[in-house]
Design a protein around this motif. Sequence first.
Motif, PDB file in Angstrom:
ATOM      1  N   ALA A 639      36.588  46.530  38.430  1.00  0.00           N
ATOM      2  CA  ALA A 639      37.388  47.098  37.333  1.00  0.00           C
ATOM      3  C   ALA A 639      36.386  47.992  36.510  1.00  0.00           C
ATOM      4  O   ALA A 639      35.223  47.974  36.623  1.00  0.00           O
ATOM      5  N   LEU A 719      44.480  41.174  33.410  1.00  0.00           N
ATOM      6  CA  LEU A 719      43.411  42.011  34.106  1.00  0.00           C
ATOM      7  C   LEU A 719      43.331  43.351  33.419  1.00  0.00           C
ATOM      8  O   LEU A 719      44.257  43.822  33.140  1.00  0.00           O
ATOM      9  N   THR A 723      42.747  47.300  38.415  1.00  0.00           N
ATOM     10  CA  THR A 723      41.859  46.533  39.038  1.00  0.00           C
ATOM     11  C   THR A 723      42.177  46.519  40.637  1.00  0.00           C
ATOM     12  O   THR A 723      43.041  46.362  41.191  1.00  0.00           O
TER      13      THR A 723
END
Length: 842
Positions: A639, A719, A723
């Motif tokens: 990420a 998240l 990602t």
Amino acid sequence: MRVPLSWLREYVDLPAGTTGRDVAAKLIDAGLEVETVEQLGAGLKGPLVVGQVLTIEELEGFKKPIRFCTVDVGQANGTGEPQEIVCGARNFSVGDKVVVVLPGAVLPGDFAIAARKTYGKTSHGMICSGDELGMGDDGTHGIIVLPPEHEAGTDAIELLELVDEVLDIDVTPDRGYCMSMRGIARETATAFGLPLRDPALIDVPAPNSYGYLVKVEDPAGCDRFTARTVTGLDPEAKSPIWLKRRLQKAGMRPVSLAVDITNYVMLELGQPLHAYDRTRIDGPIGVRRAEQGEKFTTLDGVKRTLDAEDLVITDNSGPIGLAGVMGGANTEIADSVTDPETGAVTGTTDVVIEAAHFDPVSISRTARRLKLSSEASKRFERGVDPQAAAAAAQRTVDLLVLLAGGTAEAGVTELTAPVAPRTVAMRADHPDRVAGMDYGRETVVRRLQEIGCDVYGQDELVVTVPSWRPDLAEPNDLAEEIIRLEGYANLPSTLPQVPSGRGLTVRQQLHRRVGRALAGAGYVEALSYPFIGEQVFDQLQLPADDAARRVVKLANPLSDEEPALRTTLLPGLLGALRRNDSRGSHDLALFETGSVFLAGDEPGVAVRLPVDRRPTDQEVATLDAALPAQPRHAAVVLAGAREQAGWWGKGRPADWADAVEAARSLAREAGAELIVRQGQYGPWHPGRCAELVVTLGGVEQVVGHAGELHPRVVKALGLPARTSAMELDLDRLAEAGGEAAQAPRISAFPVATQDVALIVDASVPAATVEAALREGAGELLESLRLFDVFTGEQTGEGKKSLAYALRFRAADRTLTAEESTAARDAAVALAAERTGAVLRGA
């Protein structure tokens, strides 16, 4: 176990100047875990004296009650005049003896005392509470009120034993004897080579037939029960200062004289005791198992439901104590009460002392089931010396007679189940062979005698184990005692001789190469727990019939929220990524290699292996067959920025291509040919998911997936946006690559490069075109790389252009232009046949 050094000196004559740290160092060398050495009274400076309250004036007009007192402190203030002090506490009266700190003194915490004006008066000092002096909880949370016999002006630092050192020892389960001053003193005496004054060596009267009647119905649960009776106790008798202070230093709160004495003897000898109010006992005392569902109220006022396995102390009315754990409220020692009209004092005057030995397993199960851990249960669980019960009962009786003015009845009850002494046979040189050094028989015998063993024999020793060491059950236990007492630091450092040809296995070598490759590519290893909750499969959007949803559940999970073993590495890695992102680290590249646990179609049933012999190969194989498959996987998550921006360029974010390249790097380490093609699975974005394929036995097998996670998965797991992740089966990847990695062949002849641009339907995967080109080019093709994908008016509607760089090289000659062109044309021809590809511009 908290051990005051001043108390320890009563049993061992330590050399003058020996500090708590000196003792701690010796005990650590002997194998005990001394966590801290607390310096009580550190920084304390007098004058701190006994004072007598002469007058109390209530000050009005303030939000809280304030009193202006005059206190006689003798000659401690240098004048003999009463000391004027302002105090807000209300638990003392005129005539009481209190603890006074005078100006110029310093209390713990570097609190300097000086005369100061407050509430319209000048206070020349302070009347102290136990908390202000660092004494611990005395149950009052107020001013210390001393017994009247202490004279005003007496040094309170010495009187209250405020300066001391306390060793805090973490006692492991196998050393229950160290849960007492007696046990620690024995270890200290051995460590310093000094004699021990055993507090259990006291005169004890023989049991007789006119003691308090006791009936034990379960000898397996209670193999020893001693009962003594003391009558005529003074209900107004209070615990002396020395007794309270020893309890406080050991971490216990003073309660009442009878209770304080039983706690004191427990700390001293390690034998838990209980005192019953004799007037509240109905008939004889019994020991039995509880009835299923039987109700009982313990001393803490909680009504508890008992199990049939619980061991209880009873009388004719029912349970009066939870054996080895806690007494009952119905026979509790009563506090003294003064009748305001007659002035008569009532309270417990007759007590029955219980000193028993209970089964450790039974006590442990009861304490854990009821979530009722007590000082008594902690000792019984670790093992209590059964031979100490009579001495502990006698010690309690002696203290009650001494401090409460009671009379010990002549009756002595002692019920015991016959138990033979425990013996262990051991060769005299067994500790030598275990430690790898020569101790000699004399040292072995001397050390065993120091811990209380009786030793007979020459080359073959017969060792009678002392009653307080239930952990000594076999020769290796005795060898450990010799080694620890002689000093672990004295063991020779000898490296083992590694047999030739016993290095890392091929599988282990691959795992190391994989870790180095990913670390070299900028990934950071993150190790996660192998436990998951089944709700994570919904968050990952796995189909209801997905094989990953078949989990192996733990019978005793660490957390009810994660009761299953993982079938994928992604939940743990994504959790680590989420935590790091929430704490400010936004540019992340993490990897993990580890086992996953795949349940079969039929759950395996493990056999119980024998303990009296080595299991057969068939039994071990049966056990292995019941275990779930445990392939080793590798996974990465990314990420944020993959390349940072700076003066060298704009940088770039991590994306699906990085996840795919991580898979390619692992395939190169395994020496396997990895096929990357478009796929669709669970947590990955359907348009940005690569299927990772290898060929095993001529059959293509999917070994993993890589790409960008689906936005719904990203949202469900919290998240960062975009990602990416990759996960593959390392074991099957290694199987496709063969046992040994092949070194690349370096040719001395030049390379011939040919570029081709092919127009195909937009729906045709680039991997299919690449496979056709690779097969058509033949053995001369060294490498093939897609370097451009183009769509636009020039390619036509529904079409795309794929540009490849083909590198040709021969191992034995320089290729001619005709040879490389022919190989290229063959590759294009096969691609055209299989995918309908057309040369761009043709």
